[in-house]
Design a protein around this motif. Structure first.
Motif, PDB file in Angstrom:
ATOM      1  N   LEU A 269       0.822  -1.203   0.000  1.00 36.53           N
ATOM      2  CA  LEU A 269       0.000   0.000   0.000  1.00 36.53           C
ATOM      3  C   LEU A 269       0.862   1.261   0.000  1.00 36.53           C
ATOM      4  CD1 LEU A 269      -2.927  -0.941   2.387  1.00 36.53           C
ATOM      5  CD2 LEU A 269      -2.895  -0.909  -0.106  1.00 36.53           C
ATOM      6  N   LYS A 270       2.012   1.193   0.656  1.00 36.02           N
ATOM      7  CA  LYS A 270       2.932   2.335   0.616  1.00 36.02           C
ATOM      8  C   LYS A 270       3.418   2.554  -0.818  1.00 36.02           C
ATOM      9  CE  LYS A 270       6.806   4.351   3.168  1.00 36.02           C
ATOM     10  NZ  LYS A 270       7.438   5.022   2.037  1.00 36.02           N
ATOM     11  N   ALA A 271       3.767   1.469  -1.497  1.00 33.45           N
ATOM     12  CA  ALA A 271       4.200   1.590  -2.892  1.00 33.45           C
ATOM     13  C   ALA A 271       3.071   2.137  -3.764  1.00 33.45           C
ATOM     14  CB  ALA A 271       4.660   0.228  -3.408  1.00 33.45           C
ATOM     15  N   LEU A 272       1.859   1.646  -3.524  1.00 29.83           N
ATOM     16  CA  LEU A 272       0.704   2.120  -4.289  1.00 29.83           C
ATOM     17  C   LEU A 272       0.481   3.607  -4.070  1.00 29.83           C
ATOM     18  CD1 LEU A 272      -1.666   1.140  -6.128  1.00 29.83           C
ATOM     19  CD2 LEU A 272      -2.990   0.829  -4.017  1.00 29.83           C
ATOM     20  N   SER A 273       0.617   4.055  -2.832  1.00 30.70           N
ATOM     21  CA  SER A 273       0.408   5.470  -2.510  1.00 30.70           C
ATOM     22  C   SER A 273       1.451   6.366  -3.170  1.00 30.70           C
ATOM     23  CB  SER A 273       0.426   5.683  -0.992  1.00 30.70           C
ATOM     24  OG  SER A 273       1.741   5.512  -0.475  1.00 30.70           O
ATOM     25  N   GLU A 274       2.606   5.787  -3.489  1.00 34.27           N
ATOM     26  CA  GLU A 274       3.677   6.553  -4.126  1.00 34.27           C
ATOM     27  C   GLU A 274       3.676   6.379  -5.653  1.00 34.27           C
ATOM     28  OE1 GLU A 274       7.523   6.183  -2.309  1.00 34.27           O
ATOM     29  OE2 GLU A 274       6.687   6.080  -0.281  1.00 34.27           O
ATOM     30  N   GLY A 275       2.604   5.781  -6.159  1.00 29.52           N
ATOM     31  CA  GLY A 275       2.476   5.636  -7.601  1.00 29.52           C
ATOM     32  C   GLY A 275       3.391   4.586  -8.200  1.00 29.52           C
ATOM     33  N   LEU A 276       3.731   3.558  -7.413  1.00 29.49           N
ATOM     34  CA  LEU A 276       4.666   2.536  -7.868  1.00 29.49           C
ATOM     35  C   LEU A 276       3.986   1.195  -8.115  1.00 29.49           C
ATOM     36  CD1 LEU A 276       7.631   3.447  -5.501  1.00 29.49           C
ATOM     37  CD2 LEU A 276       7.146   4.307  -7.799  1.00 29.49           C
ATOM     38  N   SER A 277       2.682   1.220  -8.159  1.00 26.48           N
ATOM     39  CA  SER A 277       1.877   0.060  -8.530  1.00 26.48           C
ATOM     40  C   SER A 277       0.621   0.608  -9.178  1.00 26.48           C
ATOM     41  CB  SER A 277       1.540  -0.778  -7.297  1.00 26.48           C
ATOM     42  OG  SER A 277       0.792  -1.920  -7.635  1.00 26.48           O
ATOM     43  N   THR A 278       0.087  -0.124 -10.146  1.00 23.68           N
ATOM     44  CA  THR A 278      -1.127   0.345 -10.825  1.00 23.68           C
ATOM     45  C   THR A 278      -2.357   0.070  -9.979  1.00 23.68           C
ATOM     46  OG1 THR A 278      -0.072  -0.122 -12.952  1.00 23.68           O
ATOM     47  CG2 THR A 278      -2.469   0.179 -12.949  1.00 23.68           C
ATOM     48  N   ALA A 279      -2.457  -1.139  -9.459  1.00 25.56           N
ATOM     49  CA  ALA A 279      -3.584  -1.527  -8.605  1.00 25.56           C
ATOM     50  C   ALA A 279      -3.204  -2.788  -7.841  1.00 25.56           C
ATOM     51  CB  ALA A 279      -4.842  -1.785  -9.434  1.00 25.56           C
ATOM     52  N   ASN A 280      -3.819  -2.942  -6.683  1.00 23.47           N
ATOM     53  CA  ASN A 280      -3.644  -4.144  -5.871  1.00 23.47           C
ATOM     54  C   ASN A 280      -5.011  -4.676  -5.487  1.00 23.47           C
ATOM     55  OD1 ASN A 280      -1.029  -2.510  -5.471  1.00 23.47           O
ATOM     56  ND2 ASN A 280      -0.521  -4.468  -4.524  1.00 23.47           N
ATOM     57  N   ILE A 281      -5.171  -5.976  -5.633  1.00 24.45           N
ATOM     58  CA  ILE A 281      -6.421  -6.615  -5.213  1.00 24.45           C
ATOM     59  C   ILE A 281      -6.113  -7.445  -3.980  1.00 24.45           C
ATOM     60  CG2 ILE A 281      -8.351  -8.075  -5.911  1.00 24.45           C
ATOM     61  CD1 ILE A 281      -7.810  -7.349  -8.789  1.00 24.45           C
ATOM     62  N   GLY A 282      -6.738  -7.067  -2.876  1.00 23.42           N
ATOM     63  CA  GLY A 282      -6.352  -7.621  -1.586  1.00 23.42           C
ATOM     64  C   GLY A 282      -7.289  -8.697  -1.072  1.00 23.42           C
ATOM     65  N   GLN A 283      -6.725  -9.555  -0.238  1.00 24.69           N
ATOM     66  CA  GLN A 283      -7.479 -10.627   0.389  1.00 24.69           C
ATOM     67  C   GLN A 283      -7.684 -10.317   1.875  1.00 24.69           C
ATOM     68  OE1 GLN A 283      -6.049 -14.639  -1.286  1.00 24.69           O
ATOM     69  NE2 GLN A 283      -4.261 -13.313  -1.506  1.00 24.69           N
TER      70      GLN A 283
END
Length: 329
Positions: A269-283
Protein backbone atom coordinates in the motif's frame (compact mmCIF):
# COMPACT_ATOMS: atom_id res chain seq x y z
CA UNK A 1 3.29 -29.16 55.81
CA UNK A 2 1.09 -26.20 56.81
CA UNK A 3 -2.40 -25.82 55.42
CA UNK A 4 -1.39 -22.58 53.68
CA UNK A 5 1.57 -24.25 51.98
CA UNK A 6 -0.58 -27.19 50.91
CA UNK A 7 -3.15 -24.85 49.36
CA UNK A 8 -0.41 -22.94 47.57
CA UNK A 9 1.05 -26.13 46.12
CA UNK A 10 -2.40 -27.31 45.07
CA UNK A 11 -3.04 -24.02 43.30
CA UNK A 12 0.30 -24.21 41.48
CA UNK A 13 -0.41 -27.77 40.38
CA UNK A 14 -3.86 -26.75 39.14
CA UNK A 15 -2.39 -23.82 37.21
CA UNK A 16 0.24 -26.07 35.63
CA UNK A 17 -2.40 -28.63 34.67
CA UNK A 18 -4.63 -25.92 33.17
CA UNK A 19 -1.73 -24.57 31.15
CA UNK A 20 -0.81 -28.03 29.93
CA UNK A 21 -4.38 -28.54 28.74
CA UNK A 22 -4.46 -25.35 26.69
CA UNK A 23 -5.74 -25.96 23.17
CA UNK A 24 -2.77 -25.32 20.88
CA UNK A 25 -3.40 -24.26 17.27
CA UNK A 26 -0.47 -23.94 14.87
CA UNK A 27 -0.62 -21.44 11.99
CA UNK A 28 1.84 -22.45 9.27
CA UNK A 29 2.40 -20.29 6.19
CA UNK A 30 4.23 -21.00 2.97
CA UNK A 31 6.94 -18.78 4.40
CA UNK A 32 7.46 -17.37 7.88
CA UNK A 33 8.64 -13.88 6.95
CA UNK A 34 5.64 -12.64 4.92
CA UNK A 35 3.31 -10.15 6.59
CA UNK A 36 0.38 -11.96 4.91
CA UNK A 37 0.87 -15.07 7.05
CA UNK A 38 1.76 -13.04 10.12
CA UNK A 39 -1.62 -11.35 9.67
CA UNK A 40 -3.30 -14.78 9.64
CA UNK A 41 -1.49 -15.62 12.87
CA UNK A 42 -2.75 -12.34 14.33
CA UNK A 43 -6.27 -13.44 13.38
CA UNK A 44 -5.76 -16.67 15.32
CA UNK A 45 -4.53 -14.66 18.28
CA UNK A 46 -7.60 -12.41 18.09
CA UNK A 47 -9.77 -15.50 18.44
CA UNK A 48 -7.60 -16.82 21.28
CA UNK A 49 -7.98 -13.53 23.13
CA UNK A 50 -11.71 -14.23 23.45
CA UNK A 51 -11.10 -17.87 24.40
CA UNK A 52 -8.27 -18.00 26.95
CA UNK A 53 -8.07 -21.80 26.75
CA UNK A 54 -6.79 -21.41 23.18
CA UNK A 55 -3.18 -20.60 22.31
CA UNK A 56 -1.73 -19.97 18.84
CA UNK A 57 1.78 -20.63 17.60
CA UNK A 58 3.27 -19.56 14.27
CA UNK A 59 5.85 -21.13 11.98
CA UNK A 60 6.82 -21.83 8.37
CA UNK A 61 9.86 -22.06 6.10
CA UNK A 62 12.26 -19.29 7.03
CA UNK A 63 12.64 -17.36 3.80
CA UNK A 64 10.97 -18.73 0.66
CA UNK A 65 8.43 -21.25 -0.57
CA UNK A 66 9.95 -24.70 -0.20
CA UNK A 67 7.78 -27.86 0.02
CA UNK A 68 10.41 -29.86 1.89
CA UNK A 69 10.94 -27.16 4.51
CA UNK A 70 7.21 -26.71 5.04
CA UNK A 71 6.71 -30.44 5.61
CA UNK A 72 9.62 -30.48 8.07
CA UNK A 73 8.08 -27.59 10.00
CA UNK A 74 4.79 -29.49 10.30
CA UNK A 75 6.65 -32.64 11.39
CA UNK A 76 8.46 -30.64 14.09
CA UNK A 77 5.24 -29.14 15.39
CA UNK A 78 3.53 -32.54 15.47
CA UNK A 79 6.40 -33.92 17.56
CA UNK A 80 6.16 -30.99 19.97
CA UNK A 81 2.44 -31.53 20.36
CA UNK A 82 -0.45 -29.56 18.92
CA UNK A 83 -4.23 -29.85 18.90
CA UNK A 84 -5.01 -28.38 15.49
CA UNK A 85 -3.28 -27.28 12.29
CA UNK A 86 -4.03 -24.28 10.08
CA UNK A 87 -1.83 -24.51 6.97
CA UNK A 88 -1.35 -22.74 3.63
CA UNK A 89 -0.21 -25.38 1.11
CA UNK A 90 2.93 -25.03 -1.00
CA UNK A 91 2.99 -28.55 -2.48
CA UNK A 92 -0.07 -30.69 -1.83
CA UNK A 93 1.37 -34.14 -2.52
CA UNK A 94 4.59 -33.55 -0.59
CA UNK A 95 2.77 -32.04 2.37
CA UNK A 96 0.37 -34.98 2.57
CA UNK A 97 3.02 -37.69 2.22
CA UNK A 98 5.54 -36.14 4.59
CA UNK A 99 3.37 -34.49 7.22
CA UNK A 100 -0.42 -34.61 6.97
CA UNK A 101 -0.42 -38.41 6.86
CA UNK A 102 1.20 -38.25 10.30
CA UNK A 103 -1.36 -35.70 11.51
CA UNK A 104 -4.20 -37.87 10.29
CA UNK A 105 -2.79 -40.93 12.06
CA UNK A 106 -2.73 -38.88 15.27
CA UNK A 107 -6.31 -37.62 14.67
CA UNK A 108 -5.10 -34.01 14.67
CA UNK A 109 -7.63 -31.88 12.76
CA UNK A 110 -6.34 -29.77 9.90
CA UNK A 111 -7.83 -26.81 8.09
CA UNK A 112 -6.19 -25.26 5.04
CA UNK A 113 -6.18 -21.50 4.58
CA UNK A 114 -5.11 -19.35 1.62
CA UNK A 115 -3.98 -22.39 -0.40
CA UNK A 116 -5.98 -25.63 -0.32
CA UNK A 117 -4.87 -29.19 -0.93
CA UNK A 118 -5.46 -30.66 -4.36
CA UNK A 119 -8.86 -32.40 -4.75
CA UNK A 120 -7.34 -35.88 -4.46
CA UNK A 121 -5.81 -35.01 -1.08
CA UNK A 122 -8.74 -33.25 0.60
CA UNK A 123 -9.58 -36.17 2.87
CA UNK A 124 -6.58 -34.98 4.91
CA UNK A 125 -8.27 -31.73 5.90
CA UNK A 126 -11.70 -30.73 7.21
CA UNK A 127 -12.24 -27.49 5.32
CA UNK A 128 -10.65 -24.63 3.41
CA UNK A 129 -10.82 -20.99 4.53
CA UNK A 130 -9.73 -18.30 2.10
CA UNK A 131 -10.19 -16.72 -1.30
CA UNK A 132 -11.88 -18.50 -4.18
CA UNK A 133 -8.64 -18.51 -6.12
CA UNK A 134 -9.97 -19.10 -9.64
CA UNK A 135 -12.41 -16.24 -9.12
CA UNK A 136 -9.60 -14.11 -7.68
CA UNK A 137 -7.49 -14.82 -10.76
CA UNK A 138 -10.40 -13.75 -12.95
CA UNK A 139 -10.57 -10.49 -10.98
CA UNK A 140 -6.87 -9.85 -11.67
CA UNK A 141 -7.37 -10.64 -15.36
CA UNK A 142 -10.50 -8.53 -15.67
CA UNK A 143 -8.68 -5.57 -14.13
CA UNK A 144 -5.90 -5.96 -16.69
CA UNK A 145 -8.48 -5.44 -19.45
CA UNK A 146 -8.61 -1.76 -18.51
CA UNK A 147 -5.06 -1.43 -19.87
CA UNK A 148 -5.35 -3.28 -23.16
CA UNK A 149 -3.30 -1.45 -25.80
CA UNK A 150 -5.45 0.54 -28.23
CA UNK A 151 -3.95 -1.24 -31.26
CA UNK A 152 -2.34 -4.58 -31.96
CA UNK A 153 -1.72 -7.43 -29.53
CA UNK A 154 -1.40 -6.75 -25.81
CA UNK A 155 1.06 -8.99 -24.04
CA UNK A 156 0.80 -9.95 -20.41
CA UNK A 157 3.13 -11.74 -18.02
CA UNK A 158 2.08 -13.61 -14.89
CA UNK A 159 4.39 -13.72 -11.88
CA UNK A 160 3.96 -16.67 -9.55
CA UNK A 161 5.75 -18.37 -6.68
CA UNK A 162 6.33 -22.11 -6.51
CA UNK A 163 5.12 -24.00 -9.60
CA UNK A 164 3.30 -26.67 -7.53
CA UNK A 165 1.31 -24.32 -5.29
CA UNK A 166 -2.44 -25.00 -5.69
CA UNK A 167 -3.85 -21.53 -5.04
CA UNK A 168 -1.35 -19.77 -7.30
CA UNK A 169 -2.00 -22.21 -10.15
CA UNK A 170 -5.74 -21.63 -9.73
CA UNK A 171 -5.17 -17.87 -9.98
CA UNK A 172 -3.12 -18.34 -13.15
CA UNK A 173 -6.00 -20.35 -14.61
CA UNK A 174 -8.42 -17.59 -13.61
CA UNK A 175 -6.35 -14.88 -15.30
CA UNK A 176 -6.23 -16.88 -18.52
CA UNK A 177 -9.96 -17.51 -18.34
CA UNK A 178 -10.64 -13.79 -17.98
CA UNK A 179 -8.38 -12.73 -20.83
CA UNK A 180 -9.39 -15.49 -23.22
CA UNK A 181 -13.08 -15.36 -22.27
CA UNK A 182 -13.04 -19.10 -22.95
CA UNK A 183 -15.01 -21.82 -21.25
CA UNK A 184 -11.90 -23.64 -20.03
CA UNK A 185 -8.65 -22.84 -18.28
CA UNK A 186 -6.64 -23.14 -21.49
CA UNK A 187 -5.45 -19.86 -22.97
CA UNK A 188 -5.12 -19.46 -26.71
CA UNK A 189 -2.61 -16.82 -27.77
CA UNK A 190 -3.94 -13.93 -29.84
CA UNK A 191 -7.45 -14.54 -28.45
CA UNK A 192 -9.27 -11.22 -28.52
CA UNK A 193 -6.01 -9.32 -28.88
CA UNK A 194 -4.15 -10.82 -25.90
CA UNK A 195 -0.95 -12.85 -25.87
CA UNK A 196 0.92 -14.36 -22.95
CA UNK A 197 4.63 -13.52 -23.10
CA UNK A 198 6.62 -16.59 -24.14
CA UNK A 199 8.84 -16.37 -21.04
CA UNK A 200 5.91 -16.43 -18.68
CA UNK A 201 4.63 -17.43 -16.16
CA UNK A 202 7.69 -16.49 -14.13
CA UNK A 203 8.28 -18.48 -10.93
CA UNK A 204 10.26 -16.97 -8.05
CA UNK A 205 9.48 -19.53 -5.31
CA UNK A 206 8.65 -16.47 -3.22
CA UNK A 207 12.25 -15.22 -3.30
CA UNK A 208 11.89 -11.46 -3.26
CA UNK A 209 15.11 -10.56 -5.08
CA UNK A 210 14.31 -13.07 -7.80
CA UNK A 211 10.80 -11.68 -8.16
CA UNK A 212 12.09 -8.12 -8.48
CA UNK A 213 14.72 -9.16 -11.04
CA UNK A 214 11.98 -10.84 -13.09
CA UNK A 215 9.78 -7.76 -12.86
CA UNK A 216 12.56 -5.41 -13.94
CA UNK A 217 13.48 -7.70 -16.84
CA UNK A 218 9.92 -7.51 -18.14
CA UNK A 219 9.87 -3.74 -17.78
CA UNK A 220 13.16 -3.16 -19.59
CA UNK A 221 13.35 -5.95 -22.19
CA UNK A 222 10.16 -5.17 -24.12
CA UNK A 223 8.69 -2.07 -25.73
CA UNK A 224 5.98 -1.75 -24.72
CA UNK A 225 6.40 -3.96 -21.66
CA UNK A 226 3.82 -6.68 -21.08
CA UNK A 227 1.20 -6.02 -18.45
CA UNK A 228 2.57 -7.53 -15.25
CA UNK A 229 0.06 -9.54 -13.20
CA UNK A 230 1.45 -10.91 -9.94
CA UNK A 231 -0.68 -13.60 -8.28
CA UNK A 232 0.79 -12.72 -4.85
CA UNK A 233 2.94 -9.93 -3.43
CA UNK A 234 6.40 -11.33 -4.32
CA UNK A 235 8.53 -8.34 -5.47
CA UNK A 236 6.30 -5.91 -3.57
CA UNK A 237 7.01 -7.73 -0.30
CA UNK A 238 10.65 -6.62 -0.59
CA UNK A 239 11.93 -3.64 1.39
CA UNK A 240 13.86 -2.71 -1.77
CA UNK A 241 10.81 -2.51 -4.02
CA UNK A 242 10.05 1.17 -3.46
CA UNK A 243 13.58 2.58 -3.83
CA UNK A 244 14.34 0.31 -6.81
CA UNK A 245 11.10 0.88 -8.72
CA UNK A 246 10.98 4.67 -8.29
CA UNK A 247 12.83 5.28 -11.55
CA UNK A 248 9.87 3.73 -13.37
CA UNK A 249 7.27 5.96 -11.65
CA UNK A 250 6.68 8.20 -14.72
CA UNK A 251 6.07 5.12 -16.92
CA UNK A 252 3.67 3.69 -14.34
CA UNK A 253 1.85 7.02 -14.18
CA UNK A 254 1.43 7.05 -17.98
CA UNK A 255 0.36 3.36 -18.02
CA UNK A 256 3.31 2.47 -20.22
CA UNK A 257 4.23 0.14 -17.35
CA UNK A 258 1.25 -1.61 -15.75
CA UNK A 259 1.74 -3.59 -12.53
CA UNK A 260 -1.33 -5.33 -11.10
CA UNK A 261 -0.66 -7.36 -7.99
CA UNK A 262 -2.53 -9.54 -5.58
CA UNK A 263 -2.48 -8.58 -1.90
CA UNK A 264 -2.60 -5.30 -0.02
CA UNK A 265 0.00 -5.66 2.70
CA UNK A 266 1.43 -2.48 4.29
CA UNK A 267 4.54 -2.30 2.08
CA UNK A 268 2.38 -2.77 -0.99
CA UNK A 269 0.00 0.00 0.00
CA UNK A 270 2.93 2.34 0.62
CA UNK A 271 4.20 1.59 -2.89
CA UNK A 272 0.70 2.12 -4.29
CA UNK A 273 0.41 5.47 -2.51
CA UNK A 274 3.68 6.55 -4.13
CA UNK A 275 2.48 5.64 -7.60
CA UNK A 276 4.67 2.54 -7.87
CA UNK A 277 1.88 0.06 -8.53
CA UNK A 278 -1.13 0.35 -10.82
CA UNK A 279 -3.58 -1.53 -8.60
CA UNK A 280 -3.64 -4.14 -5.87
CA UNK A 281 -6.42 -6.62 -5.21
CA UNK A 282 -6.35 -7.62 -1.59
CA UNK A 283 -7.48 -10.63 0.39
CA UNK A 284 -8.41 -11.13 4.05
CA UNK A 285 -5.55 -13.02 5.69
CA UNK A 286 -6.52 -11.85 9.19
CA UNK A 287 -10.00 -13.32 8.85
CA UNK A 288 -8.54 -16.53 7.40
CA UNK A 289 -6.64 -17.02 10.65
CA UNK A 290 -9.49 -15.96 12.91
CA UNK A 291 -12.16 -18.09 11.22
CA UNK A 292 -9.81 -21.05 10.78
CA UNK A 293 -9.05 -20.99 14.51
CA UNK A 294 -12.77 -20.76 15.32
CA UNK A 295 -13.59 -23.80 13.18
CA UNK A 296 -10.80 -25.82 14.78
CA UNK A 297 -11.90 -24.75 18.26
CA UNK A 298 -15.50 -25.81 17.64
CA UNK A 299 -14.36 -29.21 16.41
CA UNK A 300 -11.79 -29.86 19.14
CA UNK A 301 -13.92 -28.48 22.00
CA UNK A 302 -17.43 -29.50 20.96
CA UNK A 303 -16.99 -32.05 18.15
CA UNK A 304 -18.67 -29.69 15.66
CA UNK A 305 -17.60 -30.52 12.11
CA UNK A 306 -17.45 -27.44 9.83
CA UNK A 307 -20.82 -26.92 8.13
CA UNK A 308 -19.15 -26.26 4.77
CA UNK A 309 -16.11 -27.58 2.97
CA UNK A 310 -15.20 -24.18 1.50
CA UNK A 311 -15.37 -20.89 3.40
CA UNK A 312 -14.68 -18.36 0.64
CA UNK A 313 -13.88 -14.82 1.75
CA UNK A 314 -14.28 -11.67 -0.31
CA UNK A 315 -11.52 -9.43 -1.66
CA UNK A 316 -11.09 -5.72 -2.28
CA UNK A 317 -9.63 -3.40 -4.91
CA UNK A 318 -7.04 -0.78 -3.97
CA UNK A 319 -5.97 2.02 -6.28
CA UNK A 320 -4.15 5.30 -5.62
CA UNK A 321 -7.59 6.98 -5.57
CA UNK A 322 -9.23 4.86 -2.83
CA UNK A 323 -6.20 3.76 -0.84
CA UNK A 324 -7.48 5.27 2.42
CA UNK A 325 -10.75 3.33 2.40
CA UNK A 326 -10.17 0.11 0.44
CA UNK A 327 -9.07 -2.22 3.22
CA UNK A 328 -11.36 -4.73 4.95
CA UNK A 329 -9.91 -6.63 7.94
Amino acid sequence: MTRHLALTLAFLLFTADSSAEAMLIAVIGKTKNDSFYISSYNGCQRFAKAYPEVACIYDGPADFQDPRSQAMVVQKILKQGVDGLLISTTDSEHLVKRALDIAKSKSIPTIMFDSDLLPEHRSYRMAYVGTDNVDFGKALGDYAKKYRRPTGITEFCIQSGHPTTPNLNERIAGIRLALSEAGSASFSNNTLGWRENSRCPLYSEGKRDTAFFQLEQMITAYKPPPIIIAVAGFAQFSQDYIPRIKKYAPKIASNEVVIISADTEPLQLKALSEGLSTANIGQRPFEMGRLGAELLYRYIKHGETPEKEFYHLDYHYCTPENIDSCIVE
